[in-house]
Write a protein that holds these residues in place. Structure first.
Motif, PDB file in Angstrom:
ATOM      1  N   GLY A  77       5.599  -4.435  16.416  1.00  0.00           N
ATOM      2  CA  GLY A  77       6.553  -3.379  16.089  1.00  0.00           C
ATOM      3  C   GLY A  77       6.628  -3.053  14.603  1.00  0.00           C
ATOM      4  N   PHE A  78       5.997  -3.860  13.753  1.00  0.00           N
ATOM      5  CA  PHE A  78       6.027  -3.581  12.322  1.00  0.00           C
ATOM      6  C   PHE A  78       5.212  -2.325  12.013  1.00  0.00           C
ATOM      7  CE2 PHE A  78       7.202  -7.448   9.529  1.00  0.00           C
ATOM      8  CZ  PHE A  78       8.374  -7.621  10.232  1.00  0.00           C
ATOM      9  N   THR A  79       5.669  -1.586  11.027  1.00  0.00           N
ATOM     10  CA  THR A  79       4.959  -0.426  10.502  1.00  0.00           C
ATOM     11  C   THR A  79       4.515  -0.759   9.082  1.00  0.00           C
ATOM     12  OG1 THR A  79       6.916   0.553   9.491  1.00  0.00           O
ATOM     13  CG2 THR A  79       6.510   1.110  11.805  1.00  0.00           C
ATOM     14  N   LEU A  80       3.797   0.160   8.453  1.00  0.00           N
ATOM     15  CA  LEU A  80       3.425  -0.042   7.051  1.00  0.00           C
ATOM     16  C   LEU A  80       4.676  -0.148   6.184  1.00  0.00           C
ATOM     17  CD1 LEU A  80       0.414   2.419   6.663  1.00  0.00           C
ATOM     18  CD2 LEU A  80       0.352  -0.075   6.866  1.00  0.00           C
ATOM     19  N   ILE A  81       5.701   0.552   6.585  1.00  0.00           N
ATOM     20  CA  ILE A  81       6.962   0.518   5.827  1.00  0.00           C
ATOM     21  C   ILE A  81       7.586  -0.874   5.918  1.00  0.00           C
ATOM     22  CG2 ILE A  81       9.290   1.493   5.678  1.00  0.00           C
ATOM     23  CD1 ILE A  81       7.909   4.125   6.798  1.00  0.00           C
ATOM     24  N   HIS A  82       7.611  -1.450   7.118  1.00  0.00           N
ATOM     25  CA  HIS A  82       8.133  -2.813   7.273  1.00  0.00           C
ATOM     26  C   HIS A  82       7.343  -3.796   6.410  1.00  0.00           C
ATOM     27  CE1 HIS A  82       9.624  -1.244  11.242  1.00  0.00           C
ATOM     28  NE2 HIS A  82      10.681  -1.926  10.847  1.00  0.00           N
ATOM     29  N   LEU A  83       6.020  -3.668   6.466  1.00  0.00           N
ATOM     30  CA  LEU A  83       5.177  -4.573   5.686  1.00  0.00           C
ATOM     31  C   LEU A  83       5.422  -4.396   4.194  1.00  0.00           C
ATOM     32  CD1 LEU A  83       1.866  -4.254   7.734  1.00  0.00           C
ATOM     33  CD2 LEU A  83       3.403  -6.232   7.642  1.00  0.00           C
ATOM     34  N   ALA A  84       5.566  -3.148   3.753  1.00  0.00           N
ATOM     35  CA  ALA A  84       5.823  -2.894   2.335  1.00  0.00           C
ATOM     36  C   ALA A  84       7.154  -3.500   1.911  1.00  0.00           C
ATOM     37  CB  ALA A  84       5.808  -1.389   2.060  1.00  0.00           C
TER      38      ALA A  84
END
Length: 74
Positions: free
Chosen positions: A53-60
């Motif tokens: 469920g993680f997005t690039l935004i979550h990872l950032a």
């Protein structure tokens, strides 16, 4: 199943602090809100870094901004 290598490289790029792959993914029309699937998380094989469920935004938020806070204490 076909693997989107740009997407995988972008995810790794965020975690590794290399934003070039993220820029290439987005420039190619990649979706910054795309979510990691269970299959993709298993393929990435870094359970401490990637969650379903993680997005690039979550990872950032987890890696880029968190690291910045500790690299530049106030």
């Amino acid at each position: 199943m076909e693997i989107d290598t740009r997407w995988f490289e972008a995810c790794h790029g965020v975690v590794d602090g290399n934003l070039g792959p993220v820029e290439r993914y987005l420039a190619a029309g990649g979706d910054p809100a795309r979510q990691l699937t269970q299959f993709e998380v298993a393929l990435l094989n870094r359970p401490s870094a990637f969650d379903i469920g993680f997005t690039l935004i979550h990872l950032a938020l987890r890696y880029v901004f968190f690291d910045e806070e500790f690299q530049h204490p106030q």
